[in-house]
Design a protein around this motif. Structure first.
Motif, mmCIF file in Angstrom:
data_model
loop_
_atom_site.group_PDB
_atom_site.id
_atom_site.type_symbol
_atom_site.label_atom_id
_atom_site.label_comp_id
_atom_site.label_asym_id
_atom_site.label_seq_id
_atom_site.Cartn_x
_atom_site.Cartn_y
_atom_site.Cartn_z
ATOM 1 N N ARG A 199 0.984 -1.270 0.013
ATOM 2 C CA ARG A 199 -0.006 -0.026 0.025
ATOM 3 C C ARG A 199 0.764 1.072 -0.085
ATOM 4 N NH1 ARG A 199 -4.701 -1.055 4.600
ATOM 5 N NH2 ARG A 199 -5.739 -3.232 3.675
ATOM 6 N N ARG A 200 0.340 2.364 -0.702
ATOM 7 C CA ARG A 200 1.291 3.494 -0.903
ATOM 8 C C ARG A 200 0.773 4.351 0.233
ATOM 9 N NH1 ARG A 200 0.675 5.134 -7.009
ATOM 10 N NH2 ARG A 200 2.188 3.527 -7.912
ATOM 11 N N ALA A 201 1.771 5.084 0.851
ATOM 12 C CA ALA A 201 1.427 5.830 2.189
ATOM 13 C C ALA A 201 0.715 7.177 1.701
ATOM 14 C CB ALA A 201 2.801 6.440 2.803
ATOM 15 N N PRO A 202 -0.088 7.673 2.290
ATOM 16 C CA PRO A 202 -1.243 8.900 1.952
ATOM 17 C C PRO A 202 -0.050 10.299 1.874
ATOM 18 C CG PRO A 202 -1.534 8.560 4.154
ATOM 19 C CD PRO A 202 -0.652 7.470 3.713
ATOM 20 N N ARG A 203 -0.336 10.845 0.889
ATOM 21 C CA ARG A 203 0.439 11.883 0.687
ATOM 22 C C ARG A 203 -0.090 13.309 1.383
ATOM 23 N NH1 ARG A 203 1.335 12.539 -5.464
ATOM 24 N NH2 ARG A 203 3.083 14.258 -4.823
ATOM 25 N N LEU A 204 0.801 14.087 1.985
ATOM 26 C CA LEU A 204 0.132 15.353 2.809
ATOM 27 C C LEU A 204 -0.239 16.522 1.893
ATOM 28 C CD1 LEU A 204 3.352 15.522 5.443
ATOM 29 C CD2 LEU A 204 1.057 14.644 5.606
ATOM 30 N N SER A 205 -1.246 16.779 2.348
ATOM 31 C CA SER A 205 -2.299 17.910 1.542
ATOM 32 C C SER A 205 -1.416 19.160 2.134
ATOM 33 C CB SER A 205 -3.596 17.772 1.590
ATOM 34 O OG SER A 205 -3.846 18.060 3.175
ATOM 35 N N HIS A 206 -1.537 20.260 0.969
ATOM 36 C CA HIS A 206 -1.068 21.455 1.006
ATOM 37 C C HIS A 206 -2.278 22.496 1.108
ATOM 38 C CE1 HIS A 206 3.033 20.033 0.476
ATOM 39 N NE2 HIS A 206 2.678 19.267 -0.295
ATOM 40 N N GLY A 207 -2.157 23.668 1.640
ATOM 41 C CA GLY A 207 -3.326 24.630 1.502
ATOM 42 C C GLY A 207 -3.959 24.793 2.809
ATOM 43 N N PRO A 208 -5.271 25.147 2.847
ATOM 44 C CA PRO A 208 -6.081 25.411 3.947
ATOM 45 C C PRO A 208 -6.298 24.132 4.566
ATOM 46 C CG PRO A 208 -6.776 26.753 2.083
ATOM 47 C CD PRO A 208 -5.706 25.829 1.640
ATOM 48 N N ALA A 209 -6.324 23.102 3.685
ATOM 49 C CA ALA A 209 -6.667 21.782 4.447
ATOM 50 C C ALA A 209 -5.523 21.350 5.511
ATOM 51 C CB ALA A 209 -6.750 20.551 3.372
ATOM 52 N N ALA A 210 -4.284 21.595 5.025
ATOM 53 C CA ALA A 210 -3.130 21.280 5.784
ATOM 54 C C ALA A 210 -3.160 22.171 7.106
ATOM 55 C CB ALA A 210 -1.733 21.602 5.016
ATOM 56 N N ILE A 211 -3.359 23.291 7.004
ATOM 57 C CA ILE A 211 -3.795 24.253 8.247
ATOM 58 C C ILE A 211 -4.726 23.714 9.529
ATOM 59 C CG2 ILE A 211 -4.014 26.444 9.113
ATOM 60 C CD1 ILE A 211 -2.891 27.554 6.500
ATOM 61 N N VAL A 212 -6.036 23.224 8.774
ATOM 62 C CA VAL A 212 -6.795 22.670 9.767
ATOM 63 C C VAL A 212 -6.436 21.496 10.058
ATOM 64 C CG1 VAL A 212 -9.346 21.856 9.689
ATOM 65 C CG2 VAL A 212 -8.747 24.326 8.194
ATOM 66 N N SER A 213 -5.769 20.684 9.615
ATOM 67 C CA SER A 213 -5.511 19.376 10.265
ATOM 68 C C SER A 213 -4.413 19.462 11.075
ATOM 69 C CB SER A 213 -5.033 18.536 8.964
ATOM 70 O OG SER A 213 -3.864 19.143 8.072
ATOM 71 N N SER A 214 -3.634 20.656 11.145
ATOM 72 C CA SER A 214 -2.523 20.953 12.078
ATOM 73 C C SER A 214 -2.678 22.091 12.892
ATOM 74 C CB SER A 214 -1.267 21.226 11.507
ATOM 75 O OG SER A 214 -0.794 20.023 10.391
ATOM 76 N N PRO A 215 -3.496 21.824 14.259
ATOM 77 C CA PRO A 215 -3.813 23.305 14.947
ATOM 78 C C PRO A 215 -2.898 23.742 15.729
ATOM 79 C CG PRO A 215 -4.199 20.938 16.033
ATOM 80 C CD PRO A 215 -4.004 20.664 14.624
ATOM 81 N N TRP A 216 -1.616 23.212 15.698
ATOM 82 C CA TRP A 216 -0.377 23.877 16.324
ATOM 83 C C TRP A 216 0.081 25.128 15.473
ATOM 84 C CZ3 TRP A 216 4.350 23.941 13.722
ATOM 85 C CH2 TRP A 216 4.109 23.466 12.685
ATOM 86 N N ILE A 217 -0.251 24.937 14.330
ATOM 87 C CA ILE A 217 0.217 26.161 13.240
ATOM 88 C C ILE A 217 -0.623 27.497 13.565
ATOM 89 C CG2 ILE A 217 0.274 27.049 10.881
ATOM 90 C CD1 ILE A 217 0.809 23.881 10.160
ATOM 91 N N VAL A 218 -2.026 27.239 13.927
ATOM 92 C CA VAL A 218 -2.636 28.138 14.218
ATOM 93 C C VAL A 218 -2.409 28.930 15.566
ATOM 94 C CG1 VAL A 218 -5.180 29.103 14.627
ATOM 95 C CG2 VAL A 218 -4.770 27.257 12.843
ATOM 96 N N VAL A 219 -1.979 28.169 16.725
ATOM 97 C CA VAL A 219 -1.710 28.571 17.751
ATOM 98 C C VAL A 219 -0.324 29.090 17.787
ATOM 99 C CG1 VAL A 219 -1.255 27.798 20.341
ATOM 100 C CG2 VAL A 219 -3.006 26.830 19.079
ATOM 101 N N GLY A 220 0.434 28.661 17.141
ATOM 102 C CA GLY A 220 1.848 29.266 16.861
ATOM 103 C C GLY A 220 1.787 30.917 16.294
ATOM 104 N N ALA A 221 0.771 30.916 15.379
ATOM 105 C CA ALA A 221 0.738 32.182 14.649
ATOM 106 C C ALA A 221 -0.175 32.937 15.682
ATOM 107 C CB ALA A 221 -0.141 31.911 13.431
ATOM 108 N N GLY A 222 -0.754 32.705 16.477
ATOM 109 C CA GLY A 222 -1.611 33.744 17.295
ATOM 110 C C GLY A 222 -0.503 34.137 18.206
ATOM 111 N N VAL A 223 0.459 33.348 18.907
ATOM 112 C CA VAL A 223 1.361 33.516 19.676
ATOM 113 C C VAL A 223 2.413 34.666 19.228
ATOM 114 C CG1 VAL A 223 3.289 33.020 21.152
ATOM 115 C CG2 VAL A 223 1.282 31.385 21.068
ATOM 116 N N LEU A 224 2.589 34.468 17.859
ATOM 117 C CA LEU A 224 3.761 35.560 17.184
ATOM 118 C C LEU A 224 2.929 36.840 17.146
ATOM 119 C CD1 LEU A 224 6.104 35.975 15.498
ATOM 120 C CD2 LEU A 224 5.055 34.944 13.747
ATOM 121 N N VAL A 225 1.741 36.845 16.769
ATOM 122 C CA VAL A 225 0.933 38.233 16.668
ATOM 123 C C VAL A 225 0.985 38.887 17.900
ATOM 124 C CG1 VAL A 225 -1.284 39.153 16.186
ATOM 125 C CG2 VAL A 225 -0.346 37.382 14.503
ATOM 126 N N MET A 226 0.571 38.233 19.152
ATOM 127 C CA MET A 226 0.540 38.905 20.343
ATOM 128 C C MET A 226 2.093 39.441 20.585
ATOM 129 S SD MET A 226 -1.813 36.213 22.436
ATOM 130 C CE MET A 226 -1.704 37.282 24.032
#
Length: 233
Positions: free
Chosen positions: A5-32
């Protein structure tokens, strides 16, 4: 190989951000953090005014009517009160030597233009007026007779009795009576009669003697109260 079986390929764009919540948290901390640094820089830029900088003048508030700032006249303080010299102190005035008598009431009334006191007689009535005065009148007239009255007022300061003397030209006395008080004593003589009170009249009080006469004129020849002529006829 079909079995692998082939390993699922990581999606790029909004779907990747939604699937990785630590990216949103890091961006908020950076803005603050960025906003915090900006606020600190703005605060440090507010330095106090340097020495020697001109200070804006202070505008005084208006203290008078119509905006006038001129001070009003200072109120004069009352003179100090000296002990023993109050405005209500009684006694002789400074110009009166000790031991001298004050002027009489009559003299002061004449000086100020007031009405002098009227001296009273020993009976308590004003001088020139009888202690017991009387007024004669006809209460009712009818064919052959009439009912008369002597109204009396005690003008003295003490309770006192009274004596009425009435004389007519002829006629016949039917009866006599006193209004509202115990009756007195009647004595007939000649063409008239004398009536003596049964009780005294208080100071300022009034009393009336009434009588019924027939076959005579309603105008008496004599009417006296304690020897003083009645009024009213």
């Amino acid at each position: 190989m079909s079995g692998m079986r082939r390993a699922p390929r990581l999606s790029h764009g909004p779907a990747a951000i939604v699937s990785s919540p630590w990216i949103v948290v890091g961006a908020g901390v950076l803005v603050m953090v960025v906003l915090l640094f900006m606020a600190l820089g703005a605060y440090r830029g507010r330095s106090p005014a340097p020495d020697g900088a001109p200070v804006p003048p202070v505008v005084p508030l208006p203290t008078g009517v119509g905006g006038s700032s001129a001070p009003g006249p200072a109120s004069s303080s009352p003179p100090p009160v000296r002990p023993g010299l109050s405005g209500r102190a009684s006694g002789l005035p400074p110009s009166t030597p000790p031991g001298s008598r004050s002027p009489s009431v009559g003299a002061s009334a004449g000086a100020t233009g007031g009405t002098p006191m009227v001296p009273r007689s020993p009976s308590g009535a004003p001088q020139g007026q009888p202690a017991m005065s009387g007024r004669y009148r006809v209460v009712q007239s009818f064919d052959g007779g009439f009912i008369g009255e002597v109204a009396m007022v005690n003008r003295s300061a003490v309770s006192r009795g009274w004596t009425v003397r009435l004389e007519f030209s002829g006629g016949r006395l039917v009866t006599t009576w006193v209004e509202g008080v115990p009756q007195g004593t009647l004595r007939q003589s000649g063409d008239g009669f004398t009536y003596v009170s049964g009780v005294d009249v208080r100071p300022g009080g009034a009393v009336s003697l009434r009588f019924h006469l027939e076959r005579t004129s309603s105008t008496p020849r004599v009417c006296t109260v304690d020897g003083v002529r009645c009024s009213g006829f």
